[in-house]
Design a protein around this motif. Structure first.
Motif, PDB file in Angstrom:
ATOM      1  N   SER A 236       0.990  -1.447  -0.188  1.00  0.00           N
ATOM      2  CA  SER A 236      -0.107  -0.274  -0.195  1.00  0.00           C
ATOM      3  C   SER A 236       0.654   0.803  -0.010  1.00  0.00           C
ATOM      4  CB  SER A 236      -0.617   0.067   1.377  1.00  0.00           C
ATOM      5  OG  SER A 236      -1.670   0.707   1.143  1.00  0.00           O
ATOM      6  N   ILE A 237       0.184   2.281  -0.809  1.00  0.00           N
ATOM      7  CA  ILE A 237       1.853   2.959  -1.181  1.00  0.00           C
ATOM      8  C   ILE A 237       1.324   4.488  -1.351  1.00  0.00           C
ATOM      9  CG2 ILE A 237       3.171   1.728  -2.148  1.00  0.00           C
ATOM     10  CD1 ILE A 237       2.574   2.621  -4.996  1.00  0.00           C
TER      11      ILE A 237
ATOM     12  N   MET B 245       8.151   4.074  -6.117  1.00  0.00           N
ATOM     13  CA  MET B 245       7.451   2.727  -5.200  1.00  0.00           C
ATOM     14  C   MET B 245       6.709   1.781  -5.341  1.00  0.00           C
ATOM     15  SD  MET B 245       5.814   4.866  -1.684  1.00  0.00           S
ATOM     16  CE  MET B 245       5.522   6.409  -2.168  1.00  0.00           C
ATOM     17  N   ALA B 246       6.170   2.028  -6.799  1.00  0.00           N
ATOM     18  CA  ALA B 246       5.354   0.918  -7.064  1.00  0.00           C
ATOM     19  C   ALA B 246       6.166  -0.643  -7.933  1.00  0.00           C
ATOM     20  CB  ALA B 246       4.149   1.786  -8.371  1.00  0.00           C
ATOM     21  N   GLU B 247       7.000   0.836  -8.824  1.00  0.00           N
ATOM     22  CA  GLU B 247       8.568  -0.187  -9.334  1.00  0.00           C
ATOM     23  C   GLU B 247       9.051  -1.133  -9.021  1.00  0.00           C
ATOM     24  OE1 GLU B 247      10.230   0.946 -12.428  1.00  0.00           O
ATOM     25  OE2 GLU B 247       8.623   2.543 -13.173  1.00  0.00           O
ATOM     26  N   ASP B 248      10.076  -0.299  -7.948  1.00  0.00           N
ATOM     27  CA  ASP B 248      10.473  -1.271  -6.790  1.00  0.00           C
ATOM     28  C   ASP B 248      10.220  -2.202  -5.999  1.00  0.00           C
ATOM     29  OD1 ASP B 248      12.515   0.751  -7.279  1.00  0.00           O
ATOM     30  OD2 ASP B 248      11.916   2.178  -6.237  1.00  0.00           O
TER      31      ASP B 248
ATOM     32  N   ALA C 222       1.246   4.203 -12.171  1.00  0.00           N
ATOM     33  CA  ALA C 222       1.397   2.849 -11.175  1.00  0.00           C
ATOM     34  C   ALA C 222       1.800   1.280 -11.906  1.00  0.00           C
ATOM     35  CB  ALA C 222       0.537   2.263  -9.612  1.00  0.00           C
ATOM     36  N   LYS C 223       0.913   2.071 -12.485  1.00  0.00           N
ATOM     37  CA  LYS C 223       0.789   0.380 -14.001  1.00  0.00           C
ATOM     38  C   LYS C 223       2.074  -0.170 -14.289  1.00  0.00           C
ATOM     39  CE  LYS C 223      -2.777  -1.372 -15.614  1.00  0.00           C
ATOM     40  NZ  LYS C 223      -3.113  -2.098 -15.959  1.00  0.00           N
ATOM     41  N   ARG C 224       2.947   1.428 -14.577  1.00  0.00           N
ATOM     42  CA  ARG C 224       4.314   0.742 -15.126  1.00  0.00           C
ATOM     43  C   ARG C 224       4.558  -0.522 -14.293  1.00  0.00           C
ATOM     44  NH1 ARG C 224       6.666   6.903 -15.345  1.00  0.00           N
ATOM     45  NH2 ARG C 224       7.853   5.987 -13.240  1.00  0.00           N
ATOM     46  N   ALA C 225       4.216  -0.728 -13.037  1.00  0.00           N
ATOM     47  CA  ALA C 225       5.421  -2.123 -12.066  1.00  0.00           C
ATOM     48  C   ALA C 225       5.198  -3.133 -12.371  1.00  0.00           C
ATOM     49  CB  ALA C 225       4.830  -1.938 -10.594  1.00  0.00           C
ATOM     50  N   GLY C 226       4.071  -3.536 -13.843  1.00  0.00           N
ATOM     51  CA  GLY C 226       3.473  -4.471 -13.951  1.00  0.00           C
ATOM     52  C   GLY C 226       2.913  -5.300 -13.734  1.00  0.00           C
TER      53      GLY C 226
END
Ligand SMILES: Cc1cc2nc3c(=O)[nH]c(=O)nc-3n(C[C@H](O)[C@H](O)[C@H](O)COP(=O)(O)O)c2cc1C
Length: 281
Positions: free
Chosen positions: A33-34, A47-50, A77-81
């Motif tokens: 949760s970010i 944050m999402a990616e990391d 955040a969707k970049r995080a996959g």
């Protein structure tokens, strides 16, 4: 329950990466949760990616009333996959609920959210200690966020509004203390539920108890799975909006009739008593 916990953590970004890596060993799914206290979409994206790289299976973003910023958060955040869940709050702007909740949910779905989470703790409430005439909570204005059973009907309502607005799954959160509360949330349209206050007050074993109660509920009523009850109350909720609420009117009329009858009877009873008092024995 009321709390003044801030939305951010005392641990920094790097430390959370380590925490997620460690938590992977438990072998259960992890949803990170970010929040960006600076309201910076880039920070959310990073944050999402990391966290996804560290092993988080999904990202949840608690959102405020700024819908434009919220959709940016989801997109980035969707970049995080990994799946991104958008968490909705009620009360920061009271006109958000229920008037704008459906369109807000739809915007988040269009921005790519995999699921909606409803609801966060409700802002704000004031609790006063009547012995000291002081606010109970230690925040500067004495205000706090409300959670637990007090917000359960609000959460069920929010879930039902969203159920009728979006196609993505909804995670119902708010005041779930028992297995019956889970059933109620799911009948309103939640595909799964979240529990916070019950676990804060009763410890993590509460989750097992609630889960067992819910299984017993399903079994007793011969439902074959939890999925079977998702949204089953919706039809009758929607029907109430188009059909005249006859039952409520009848009940109200009946109540009026009843109270008039009682008033008549009471009056005649009083009169009879007065007559008795006045008449010589
Ligand atoms: C002490 C406390 C801290 C919370 N912190 C967060 C948080 O950091 N992020 C978040 O999304 N929600 C947070 N919440 C909200 C919960 O996740 C949940 O949405 C809300 O409390 C309603 O569910 P409940 O009635 O089961 O508690 C917090 C709630 C409590 C009581």
């Amino acid at each position: 329950m009321m709390n003044i916990s801030p939305w951010w953590s005392d641990l920094d970004h790097k430390r959370w990466v380590q925490e997620i890596e460690k938590s992977r060993r438990a072998g259960v799914p992890i949803i990170a949760s970010i929040v960006s206290p600076r309201k910076d979409p880039e920070e959310i994206g990073q944050m999402a990616e990391d966290f996804a790289k560290a092993g988080a299976d999904g990202i949840q973003i608690p959102l405020g009333s700024d819908q434009e910023l919220a959709t940016q958060y989801v997109r980035i955040a969707k970049r995080a996959g990994v799946p991104v869940w958008a968490k909705l709050a009620i009360g920061e702007r009271y006109d958000l609920f229920p008037k704008h909740l459906a369109s807000y949910g739809k915007k988040l779905e269009d921005a790519g959210a995999s699921a909606l989470v409803a609801i966060d703790a409700v802002t704000s409430g004031l609790k006063i200690n009547v012995d000291t005439a002081q606010p109970v909570l230690g925040s500067p204005d004495g205000l706090g966020r409300i959670s637990g059973p007090a917000i359960h009907p609000i959460a069920v309502h929010a879930v039902n509004i969203l159920y009728n607005a979006v196609k993505i799954p909804i995670l119902g959160v708010g005041g779930i203390m028992t297995g019956r509360d889970v059933a109620e949330m799911m009948m309103a349209g939640a595909s799964a539920v979240g529990v916070c206050t019950a676990a804060v007050l009763g410890g993590p074993t509460v989750l097992r108890r609630i889960s067992k109660e819910f299984s017993n509920f399903l079994e007793k009523r011969h439902y074959s799975s939890a999925r079977e009850i998702v949204g089953i109350a919706n039809e009758s909720i929607q029907a109430r909006k188009t059909e005249p609420p006859e039952r409520v009117m009848v009940t109200y009329d009946a109540m009026l009739r009843e109270s008039r009858r009682w008033r008549r009877e009471y009056r005649s009873l009083l009169k009879a008593q007065l007559r008795l008092l006045r008449s010589p024995s």
